[in-house]
Design a protein around this motif. Structure first.
Motif, PDB file in Angstrom:
ATOM      1  N   GLY A 133       1.072   5.674   4.499  1.00 41.14           N
ATOM      2  CA  GLY A 133      -0.093   6.138   5.240  1.00 41.14           C
ATOM      3  C   GLY A 133      -1.291   5.219   5.150  1.00 41.14           C
ATOM      4  N   TYR A 134      -1.231   4.187   4.297  1.00 40.63           N
ATOM      5  CA  TYR A 134      -2.331   3.244   4.118  1.00 40.63           C
ATOM      6  C   TYR A 134      -2.027   1.927   4.848  1.00 40.63           C
ATOM      7  N   THR A 135      -3.100   1.225   5.202  1.00 36.75           N
ATOM      8  CA  THR A 135      -2.996  -0.091   5.833  1.00 36.75           C
ATOM      9  C   THR A 135      -3.813  -1.089   5.025  1.00 36.75           C
ATOM     10  N   CYS A 166      -6.346  -1.342   0.427  1.00 41.56           N
ATOM     11  CA  CYS A 166      -5.599  -0.373   1.219  1.00 41.56           C
ATOM     12  C   CYS A 166      -6.556   0.665   1.817  1.00 41.56           C
ATOM     13  N   TYR A 167      -6.421   0.916   3.109  1.00 39.55           N
ATOM     14  CA  TYR A 167      -7.286   1.857   3.818  1.00 39.55           C
ATOM     15  C   TYR A 167      -6.446   2.948   4.482  1.00 39.55           C
ATOM     16  N   LYS A 168      -7.044   4.140   4.590  1.00 35.19           N
ATOM     17  CA  LYS A 168      -6.367   5.262   5.235  1.00 35.19           C
ATOM     18  C   LYS A 168      -7.400   6.110   5.965  1.00 35.19           C
ATOM     19  N   CYS A 173       0.832  -1.197   0.000  1.00 33.25           N
ATOM     20  CA  CYS A 173       0.000   0.000   0.000  1.00 33.25           C
ATOM     21  C   CYS A 173       0.871   1.253   0.000  1.00 33.25           C
TER      22      CYS A 173
END
Length: 258
Positions: A163-165, A171-173, A160
């Motif tokens: 800053g993303y997980t 991928c989430y932010k 990702c």
């Protein structure tokens, strides 16, 4: 009143037509139930392990196509039933006219009661159709969710951006900036994504765990809205809400938010 016997004969013929139509609708309902059971069996067969899904990806795509065709067939049947339901107001008008002549025709109340029974049967059929439509929407949502998971497995990024997980191949932010819904959605689009769509309890729990360390607030935007029609919720990609939801007490409260 000289034309009333002719009207009653016409109504009786109309009653026979309604009975024939009702029998046809019941057969259509049986066909819908059979098709729906077949869809459920197909759906149960799609819960195979991820490794098996990868090996049978081409076969799974064919199965999903068949499900879509079956969905389209059920939609056509439901629309036909709805059109039959639209004919009921004319029958109600005929019943009201017969009530005015009740004193002159002793046998007329029996005919009116019979027509009322037919009308009640049509209402029950309408409720059944609405229930089938709801089940169809749920099945569509489950199919869409399954398609999305399959796509996630085959299109998941290797990593990702900063800053993303990653969660389940997506991928989430978290953005800790207070904005209205439309501007929040625009921010996600500008960053190459969309507001998160937690379609199951696990993803919802993950989003909460991702958000809590960033902000002490207990609310945040995600990709569910009723902008198209108040009270009808859909995800940002246009799919229906589906079977899973996790409303807080007193929600949704129609406070003007998406």
């Amino acid at each position: 009143m000289h034309q009333l016997p002719t009207t009653i004969d016409a109504l009786r013929r109309h009653q026979d037509d309604i009975a024939t139509l009702f029998d046809a609708l019941e057969r259509s309902q049986d066909d819908i139930s059979t098709t729906f059971d077949a869809l459920k069996r197909d759906h149960d067969g799609m819960t195979t392990a991820i490794d098996a899904l990868k090996r049978d990806h081409d076969g799974m795509t064919t199965t999903i196509g068949a499900l879509k065709r079956d969905h389209d067939g059920m939609t056509t049947t439901i629309d036909a039933l709805k059109r039959d339901q639209d004919d009921m107001p004319q029958l109600c008008t005929t019943v009201d006219t017969l009530k005015h002549d009740k004193d002159d025709m002793p046998q007329l109340p029996t005919t009116v009661d019979t027509l009322k029974c037919d009308q009640d049967d049509m209402r029950k059929l309408s409720a059944t159709v609405d229930a089938l439509k709801l089940e169809l929407d749920k099945e569509r949502s489950r199919t869409t969710s399954l398609e999305q998971r399959i796509d996630e497995m085959f299109k998941a990024p290797a990593s990702c951006p900063a800053g993303y997980t990653m969660w389940r191949g997506i991928c989430y932010k978290v953005f800790n900036t207070e904005k209205p819904f439309s501007r929040s959605a625009a921010t996600c689009r500008k960053d190459g994504g969309t507001l998160a769509m937690p379609r199951d309890a696990e993803t919802n729990a993950f989003l909460i765990s991702l958000y809590k360390p960033v902000s002490s607030s207990d609310v945040f935007w995600f990709g569910l809205h009723s902008l198209r029609q108040e009270g009808t919720f859909e995800w940002m990609d246009g799919s229906a809400l589906g079977a899973y939801n996790n409303w807080a007490p007193g929600q949704p409260n129609n406070d003007g938010r998406p």
